[in-house]
Design a protein around this motif. Structure first.
Motif, short mmCIF file in Angstrom:
data_model
loop_
_atom_site.label_atom_id
_atom_site.label_comp_id
_atom_site.label_asym_id
_atom_site.label_seq_id
_atom_site.Cartn_x
_atom_site.Cartn_y
_atom_site.Cartn_z
N LYS A 178 0.76 -1.17 0.03
CA LYS A 178 0.08 -0.10 -0.10
C LYS A 178 0.88 1.28 0.02
O LYS A 178 1.92 1.30 0.63
N ALA A 179 0.27 2.29 -0.67
CA ALA A 179 1.01 3.40 -0.49
C ALA A 179 1.45 4.06 0.84
O ALA A 179 0.30 3.80 1.80
N GLY A 180 2.42 4.33 1.22
CA GLY A 180 2.72 4.76 2.65
C GLY A 180 3.46 3.74 3.50
O GLY A 180 4.12 4.18 4.48
N MET A 181 3.60 2.54 2.84
CA MET A 181 4.51 1.53 3.38
C MET A 181 6.14 2.04 3.00
O MET A 181 6.36 2.73 2.32
N VAL A 182 6.91 1.75 4.21
CA VAL A 182 8.31 1.82 4.20
C VAL A 182 8.87 0.36 4.19
O VAL A 182 8.66 -0.35 5.01
N LEU A 183 9.80 0.12 3.04
CA LEU A 183 10.29 -1.26 3.09
C LEU A 183 11.76 -1.16 2.96
O LEU A 183 12.55 -0.21 2.41
N SER A 184 12.31 -2.36 3.74
CA SER A 184 13.67 -2.56 3.41
C SER A 184 13.83 -3.52 2.58
O SER A 184 13.14 -4.65 2.33
N VAL A 185 14.56 -3.44 1.17
CA VAL A 185 14.66 -4.09 0.02
C VAL A 185 15.85 -4.41 -0.06
O VAL A 185 16.91 -3.65 -0.38
N GLY A 186 16.27 -5.79 -0.16
CA GLY A 186 17.57 -6.20 -0.03
C GLY A 186 17.84 -7.48 -1.08
O GLY A 186 16.97 -8.17 -1.06
N ALA A 187 18.86 -7.49 -1.51
CA ALA A 187 19.50 -8.92 -2.44
C ALA A 187 20.67 -9.20 -2.08
O ALA A 187 21.70 -8.30 -1.98
N ASP A 188 21.28 -10.60 -2.10
CA ASP A 188 22.51 -10.96 -1.90
C ASP A 188 23.05 -12.18 -2.81
O ASP A 188 22.10 -13.29 -2.77
N THR A 189 23.80 -11.94 -3.48
CA THR A 189 24.26 -12.97 -4.30
C THR A 189 25.56 -14.08 -3.79
O THR A 189 25.58 -15.23 -4.23
N GLY A 190 25.96 -13.52 -2.70
CA GLY A 190 26.63 -14.14 -1.72
C GLY A 190 28.32 -13.39 -1.92
O GLY A 190 28.75 -13.42 -1.05
N THR A 191 28.39 -12.58 -3.06
CA THR A 191 29.52 -11.76 -3.39
C THR A 191 29.11 -10.40 -3.27
O THR A 191 30.13 -9.44 -3.49
N ASP A 192 27.74 -10.15 -3.47
CA ASP A 192 27.26 -8.87 -3.87
C ASP A 192 26.16 -8.66 -2.97
O ASP A 192 25.21 -9.32 -3.11
N HIS A 193 26.05 -7.56 -1.96
CA HIS A 193 24.82 -7.25 -1.36
C HIS A 193 24.62 -5.92 -1.37
O HIS A 193 25.41 -5.01 -1.54
N ARG A 194 23.40 -5.80 -1.55
CA ARG A 194 22.64 -4.31 -1.83
C ARG A 194 21.35 -4.18 -0.95
O ARG A 194 20.30 -5.22 -1.19
N ARG A 195 21.17 -3.07 -0.22
CA ARG A 195 19.95 -2.91 0.54
C ARG A 195 19.64 -1.39 0.63
O ARG A 195 20.65 -0.69 0.85
N ASP A 196 18.37 -1.29 0.48
CA ASP A 196 17.94 0.12 0.50
C ASP A 196 16.66 0.36 1.39
O ASP A 196 15.81 -0.67 1.47
N ILE A 197 16.23 1.61 1.81
CA ILE A 197 15.06 1.70 2.60
C ILE A 197 14.15 2.38 1.46
O ILE A 197 14.62 3.35 0.80
N VAL A 198 12.88 1.83 1.23
CA VAL A 198 12.14 2.42 0.02
C VAL A 198 10.97 2.83 0.47
O VAL A 198 10.27 1.91 1.24
N LEU A 199 10.60 3.85 0.18
CA LEU A 199 8.71 4.14 0.45
C LEU A 199 7.91 3.81 -0.80
O LEU A 199 8.33 4.39 -1.99
N VAL A 200 6.82 3.46 -0.46
CA VAL A 200 5.94 2.81 -1.54
C VAL A 200 5.11 4.37 -1.67
O VAL A 200 4.44 4.73 -0.79
N THR A 201 5.11 4.98 -2.77
CA THR A 201 4.28 6.18 -3.13
C THR A 201 3.31 5.77 -4.12
O THR A 201 3.06 4.53 -4.76
N GLU A 202 2.14 6.66 -4.50
CA GLU A 202 1.19 6.37 -5.27
C GLU A 202 1.83 6.58 -6.80
O GLU A 202 1.13 6.03 -7.66
N SER A 203 3.14 7.01 -6.83
CA SER A 203 3.37 6.83 -8.28
C SER A 203 4.70 5.89 -8.24
O SER A 203 4.65 4.82 -8.26
N ASN A 204 5.99 6.38 -8.44
CA ASN A 204 7.22 5.71 -8.23
C ASN A 204 7.78 5.55 -6.95
O ASN A 204 7.63 6.49 -6.29
N PRO A 205 8.42 4.41 -6.70
CA PRO A 205 8.94 4.17 -5.38
C PRO A 205 10.17 5.05 -5.13
O PRO A 205 10.89 5.61 -6.06
N GLU A 206 10.12 5.65 -4.04
CA GLU A 206 11.34 6.71 -3.30
C GLU A 206 12.27 5.93 -2.55
O GLU A 206 11.79 5.37 -1.53
#
Length: 310
Positions: free
Chosen positions: A275-303
């Motif tokens: 839902k719009a207004g949710m804040v999410l931790s979005v992460g992925a890990d290949t074993g050698t490459d790790h990336r994580r961001d905090i993302v706001l779900v908006t009515e348009s594009n994620p921020e």
């Protein structure tokens, strides 16, 4: 209206909708959300105790606190009670909560045999029910003030990642540099175990109750989580996120006062809808490459709320 009052109104509305007259809270994140109090932070586990009670009819809050430092002005001093190991005194204080003796439904967020006996004594006519779902509904989407607080916490985590990445030395020395940088930037309270492993750095912190986080692998693929982040839009389901996920281990979870629902990955979270207004931790890990961001779900594009570590 203050952020504390907005949050408490949300909780009260959710509890009234669930038919709950009195809420008894023992989880610190729920206590923080309802009261906004800045209490002593402790690590580890502890038995459940009635830290906070809320009367949904009057909005009155009673809070475990030995003093009024860090307690918002809308919680009167005579609504505070100090720490005690005397079970009879705890029972007396909970029984003194206005409306407790006549409550028809008491909500709780934790449970223990001792609590069952106590509530049976102080609210003899009440049905005792879990309040977790009502509290989760109230906290699921974030108010503007909460988003600002999460953004500020993310900046602290980014300072830690930047310092650890720039520091030469062992992983332990780099870890120390990152933790020191976070403390200087505004928080020394971790939201998760800080990680420095070779070229990968992951830091999370709690600042004024709210979590921020960031993870990067030096030289890693900046597109690792791009598709997953783009999929974080209103109405997206777990199946939508799975289709957008990279061929790596990944996790999308709620971010607020620490880890929150929803929790979605390749196995869990079926039935969840963003839902719009949710804040999410979005992460992925290949074993050698790790990336994580905090993302706001908006009515348009994620921020993306996490700044780059610079």
């Amino acid at each position: 209206m203050s952020l504390n009052r907005h949050r408490r109104n949300r909780v009260t509305e959710a509890l009234v909708g669930a038919g709950i007259d009195i809420l008894v809270c023992g989880r610190q994140d729920n206590v923080n959300y309802i009261t906004g109090a800045h209490q002593l932070w402790t690590a580890g586990t502890r038995p459940f105790g009635p830290i906070c009670t809320l009367n949904t009819a009057t909005g009155e809050v009673f809070l475990l606190s030995t003093w009024d430092e860090g307690i918002p002005d809308d919680i009167p001093f005579d609504h505070l009670h100090g720490i005690t190991w005397n079970g009879s005194e705890v029972t007396r204080r909970v029984a003194a909560t206005p409306g407790m003796a006549t409550a028809r439904r008491v909500g709780i967020d934790s449970w223990s045999p001792g609590m069952a006996a106590m509530l049976g004594a102080v609210a003899p006519e009440a049905e005792v029910v879990p309040a977790d779902d009502a509290l989760a509904r109230a906290r699921r989407t974030k108010l503007a003030g909460e988003i600002d607080a999460i953004r500020a916490a993310c900046a602290v985590a980014a300072a830690g990642v930047a310092a650890a990445t720039a520091r030469a030395g062992t992983d332990t020395e780099r870890l120390a540099a990152g933790v020191e940088a976070m403390a200087l930037a505004g928080s020394s309270t971790p939201a998760s175990e800080p990680l420095v492993r070779g070229s990968t750095v992951d830091f999370g912190c709690i600042r004024y109750h709210y979590e921020g986080g960031l993870s990067r692998t030096a030289g890693g693929d900046p597109e690792l989580t791009t598709g997953l982040i783009r999929a974080c839009v209103p109405g997206a389901t777990a199946a939508d996120l799975r289709r957008a996920a990279p061929d790596a281990g990944w996790l999308v979870r709620g971010c607020g006062m620490g880890h929150e629902p929803p929790v979605i990955n390749s196995r869990y979270g079926t039935g969840e809808v963003l839902k719009a207004g949710m804040v999410l931790s979005v992460g992925a890990d290949t074993g050698t490459d790790h990336r994580r961001d905090i993302v706001l779900v908006t009515e348009s594009n994620p921020e993306i709320l996490s700044p780059e570590a610079t």
